[in-house]
Design a protein around this motif. Structure first.
Motif, PDB file in Angstrom:
ATOM      1  N   LYS A  21      44.025  42.090  46.711  1.00  0.00           N
ATOM      2  CA  LYS A  21      45.437  40.257  46.736  1.00  0.00           C
ATOM      3  C   LYS A  21      45.160  39.446  45.213  1.00  0.00           C
ATOM      4  O   LYS A  21      46.250  39.338  45.685  1.00  0.00           O
ATOM      5  CB  LYS A  21      44.803  40.000  48.019  1.00  0.00           C
ATOM      6  N   ALA A  22      44.914  39.939  44.734  1.00  0.00           N
ATOM      7  CA  ALA A  22      44.384  38.956  43.042  1.00  0.00           C
ATOM      8  C   ALA A  22      45.833  39.696  42.055  1.00  0.00           C
ATOM      9  O   ALA A  22      46.041  39.404  41.173  1.00  0.00           O
ATOM     10  CB  ALA A  22      43.161  39.366  42.994  1.00  0.00           C
ATOM     11  N   GLY A  23      46.645  40.726  42.514  1.00  0.00           N
ATOM     12  CA  GLY A  23      46.905  41.703  41.422  1.00  0.00           C
ATOM     13  C   GLY A  23      46.793  41.854  40.535  1.00  0.00           C
ATOM     14  O   GLY A  23      47.681  41.181  39.312  1.00  0.00           O
ATOM     15  N   GLY A  24      46.033  42.304  39.797  1.00  0.00           N
ATOM     16  CA  GLY A  24      45.835  42.645  39.231  1.00  0.00           C
ATOM     17  C   GLY A  24      44.518  41.936  37.919  1.00  0.00           C
ATOM     18  O   GLY A  24      43.877  41.872  36.929  1.00  0.00           O
ATOM     19  N   LYS A  25      44.301  40.965  38.486  1.00  0.00           N
ATOM     20  CA  LYS A  25      43.431  39.549  38.025  1.00  0.00           C
ATOM     21  C   LYS A  25      42.365  39.987  37.644  1.00  0.00           C
ATOM     22  O   LYS A  25      41.578  39.864  37.052  1.00  0.00           O
ATOM     23  CB  LYS A  25      43.498  38.191  38.609  1.00  0.00           C
ATOM     24  N   VAL A  26      41.572  41.425  38.989  1.00  0.00           N
ATOM     25  CA  VAL A  26      39.907  41.458  38.589  1.00  0.00           C
ATOM     26  C   VAL A  26      40.189  43.265  38.682  1.00  0.00           C
ATOM     27  O   VAL A  26      40.873  44.309  39.733  1.00  0.00           O
ATOM     28  CB  VAL A  26      39.510  40.773  39.311  1.00  0.00           C
ATOM     29  N   GLU A  27      39.158  44.188  39.380  1.00  0.00           N
ATOM     30  CA  GLU A  27      38.977  44.958  39.106  1.00  0.00           C
ATOM     31  C   GLU A  27      37.351  45.378  39.917  1.00  0.00           C
ATOM     32  O   GLU A  27      37.214  44.009  40.022  1.00  0.00           O
ATOM     33  CB  GLU A  27      39.019  46.379  38.599  1.00  0.00           C
TER      34      GLU A  27
END
Length: 282
Positions: free
Chosen positions: A206-212
């Motif tokens: 849901k964070a759109g690539g901001k974290v992994e």
């Protein structure tokens, strides 16, 4: 006449004593359901365990599981309450809730205050980090080695796990829940957020690539935990009925279909460990 009255008095005393004995045996929750009152279910906003949907209806795999199992037991008169994670067990202890579906892990420290059902899932810890994992955080020992800050929720079992692997309290940030954990990592206030793998996977998507999400298999086996349903101490009579119904329901096609939307699969079935064993070993 006096003898007759005395006999009646004795009989009434015996009857009252028997009634009191029955009342003492029945837990508060059993009293509620037998008198037609609702079962009050508490949970926090903790996807995918338990959370409210857009219409404030209870969803998540623990909610789906418990509501399905209670229905199998013949109990459909339920009301649900959403509260902060840290308030769930206090609400249970103060009789404002009858059971908690928020994805409680069975832990020795909690077993002193909560009557746990037999486990319904087995899950793993993991971390969310910035893309590329610039601080190289894969385990709790990595936090100890680097001196970086870890963030997790208030009262989460991850705090105990981190301390067990040497992370000092000064490196552990506690926040209300997942959204605050994500914000701490994205802003750089923490190098990693610790939670269970499924919740972190949902957060990262849901964070759109901001974290992994890190690999949960990098962490030792003792970090594995079992999810259960929490009841009040004193309601063991109801828990016994709940466990008996669970034996017939856990892993069945209807149950697996109910939890499928939340990524619960057969690999998460709890295995042979009992709540008693887990209380003693976790």
């Amino acid at each position: 006449m006096k003898t007759k009255l005395a006999n009646i008095g004795t009989a009434m005393s015996l009857a009252l004593a028997c009634f009191a004995s029955v009342q003492a045996y029945a837990g508060e929750l059993m009293d509620r359901v037998t008198s037609g009152k609702s079962i009050r279910i508490g949970y926090a906003n903790e996807p995918p365990f338990a959370f409210p949907d857009a219409n404030n209806k209870p969803v998540g795999y623990v909610n789906a599981y418990v509501l399905g199992l209670l229905k199998e037991m013949g109990y459909e008169n339920v009301e649900t309450v959403v509260t902060d994670w840290g308030g769930l067990i206090p609400a249970l202890q103060s009789d404002r809730l009858d059971l908690v579906t928020g994805g409680l892990y069975i832990l020795h420290s909690r077993c002193e205050n909560v009557a746990f059902s037999e486990p319904m899932a087995k899950v793993s810890d993991a971390f969310i980090v910035l893309p590329g994992n610039p601080k190289g955080i894969k385990t709790y020992k990595d936090l100890t080695r680097t001196g970086e800050t870890m963030v997790t929720g208030i009262g989460y079992s991850l705090i105990e796990n981190a301390k067990k692997d040497g992370v000092p309290e000064s490196q552990i940030m506690e926040v209300p829940g997942p959204s605050e954990m994500l914000a701490a990592v994205v802003s750089g206030r923490a190098a990693a957020a610790a939670h269970n793998y499924l919740t972190l996977k949902d957060m990262a998507e849901k964070a759109g690539g901001k974290v992994e999400v890190t690999d949960p298999n990098a962490l030792p086996d003792w970090t594995k935990n079992w999810v259960s349903v929490g009841f009040r101490k004193g309601d063991e009579d109801f828990v016994k009925k709940f466990n008996a119904a669970q034996i017939k329901y856990l892993g069945t096609p209807p149950m697996m279909e109910a939890v499928k939307p939340y990524s619960y699969d057969k690999n998460m079935l709890p295995g042979k460990e009992t709540a008693e064993w887990i209380c003693a070993n976790r």
